[in-house]
Design a protein around this motif. Sequence first.
Motif, mmCIF file in Angstrom:
data_model
loop_
_atom_site.group_PDB
_atom_site.id
_atom_site.type_symbol
_atom_site.label_atom_id
_atom_site.label_comp_id
_atom_site.label_asym_id
_atom_site.label_seq_id
_atom_site.Cartn_x
_atom_site.Cartn_y
_atom_site.Cartn_z
ATOM 1 N N GLU A 44 27.392 46.565 37.238
ATOM 2 C CA GLU A 44 28.336 46.056 35.931
ATOM 3 C C GLU A 44 29.555 46.398 35.903
ATOM 4 N N ILE A 45 29.682 47.701 36.254
ATOM 5 C CA ILE A 45 31.347 48.253 36.162
ATOM 6 C C ILE A 45 32.196 47.458 37.225
ATOM 7 N N MET A 46 31.525 47.415 38.551
ATOM 8 C CA MET A 46 32.283 46.833 39.763
ATOM 9 C C MET A 46 32.453 45.416 39.564
ATOM 10 N N LYS A 47 31.618 44.722 38.793
ATOM 11 C CA LYS A 47 31.843 43.269 38.492
ATOM 12 C C LYS A 47 33.003 43.228 37.583
ATOM 13 N N LYS A 48 33.061 44.114 36.421
ATOM 14 C CA LYS A 48 34.255 43.972 35.597
ATOM 15 C C LYS A 48 35.487 44.327 36.289
ATOM 16 N N HIS B 276 35.767 40.901 38.985
ATOM 17 C CA HIS B 276 35.722 39.664 38.455
ATOM 18 C C HIS B 276 36.286 39.661 36.818
ATOM 19 N N GLY B 277 36.237 40.699 36.173
ATOM 20 C CA GLY B 277 36.806 40.685 34.644
ATOM 21 C C GLY B 277 35.382 40.191 33.806
ATOM 22 N N THR B 278 35.510 39.898 32.702
ATOM 23 C CA THR B 278 36.778 40.269 31.912
ATOM 24 C C THR B 278 36.549 41.398 30.865
ATOM 25 N N VAL B 279 37.783 42.015 30.844
ATOM 26 C CA VAL B 279 37.819 43.135 29.871
ATOM 27 C C VAL B 279 38.960 42.685 28.801
ATOM 28 N N GLN B 280 38.367 42.864 27.611
ATOM 29 C CA GLN B 280 39.549 42.653 26.592
ATOM 30 C C GLN B 280 39.876 43.610 25.725
ATOM 31 N N ARG B 281 41.063 43.958 25.071
ATOM 32 C CA ARG B 281 41.350 44.811 24.028
ATOM 33 C C ARG B 281 41.644 43.991 22.891
ATOM 34 N N PHE B 282 41.180 44.703 21.856
ATOM 35 C CA PHE B 282 41.485 43.879 20.506
ATOM 36 C C PHE B 282 42.455 44.888 19.649
ATOM 37 N N SER B 283 42.998 44.090 18.656
ATOM 38 C CA SER B 283 43.709 44.729 17.628
ATOM 39 C C SER B 283 42.816 44.906 16.581
ATOM 40 N N LYS B 284 43.237 45.809 15.532
ATOM 41 C CA LYS B 284 42.439 46.195 14.218
ATOM 42 C C LYS B 284 41.873 44.842 13.592
#
Length: 285
Positions: free
Chosen positions: A92-96, A99-107
Amino acid sequence: NVILCDNCNAEFHIKCVGLESIPESDFICQRCIQENEHFKDLDFFVSDSFDIPKDIKTPQDICYSPSRPLEAAWEECKSKGFMVVSNLLSYEIMKKLTHGTVQRFSKSGRIVDQWDGALKEIAKRVNLSACHDIVNRDGRYDLTIPRFVILDLQIESLLQPILDKLRTIMGSPTPQLRTHSIVFAPVGSKAQNWHVDDAFDNSRIVTHRYFTILVHLNPIDSFCGGTEIWSNSLNRGDMIRGRPGDALVFNGSMLHRGQGNDGRCHRFFYYASFSCKADENTSQI
């Protein structure tokens, strides 16, 4: 009483794998059977930005170097200067990472940053022809992984057992992780020159000061290359082709080089440096 897997060379007691005798046909261990099926979608054959040459060699079977759990691998590291630790990164980590996706969100819940996977992220930067977080090293690319991706995937926590072992044999100042990168060796990329990662003055070596950690992120065959290591103290060389998720950990003062990629798929691997001091090969994270 012992049989070797014809895919990864791992050792098994015959009775432990349900056999009465050595079979005449190839023996493939259960881990290889499961992972060869599991990792199929981590293969990279063709992309819009990095096409596969038409004159590539006929693919060979996927082949891996033996790996061991950390406690067993550690004994090897103390004597040889390197080890291959099994199962550091999950599928799962290698796929991220690839291939993604990892997102960062604001408050407020708004998306403020996004990682689309290594191939897309590298392609975007290469097409821009200029970017501060990627380096072209003679046809292979080093891309810094954003900090929010490292935190989201908890990679440093996964590395911690290895780092705790390394600290027991390393000097001062207290060693730290200096880099987290994706290295991309596309089909057609050439072999590196022999080099060392430890750029410190070697004239006063007293203890270990630098270790490199490499984790292949996709399956490769023998034409796709791997990492060659040379030990001056043992006067021997080793060739490492990592199974996806396994970690090659080696002393940064050892001569090594990445082989050229003459295979049928691009080669991706995660790279981390763990050293006592920042130097020209590392950047503080």
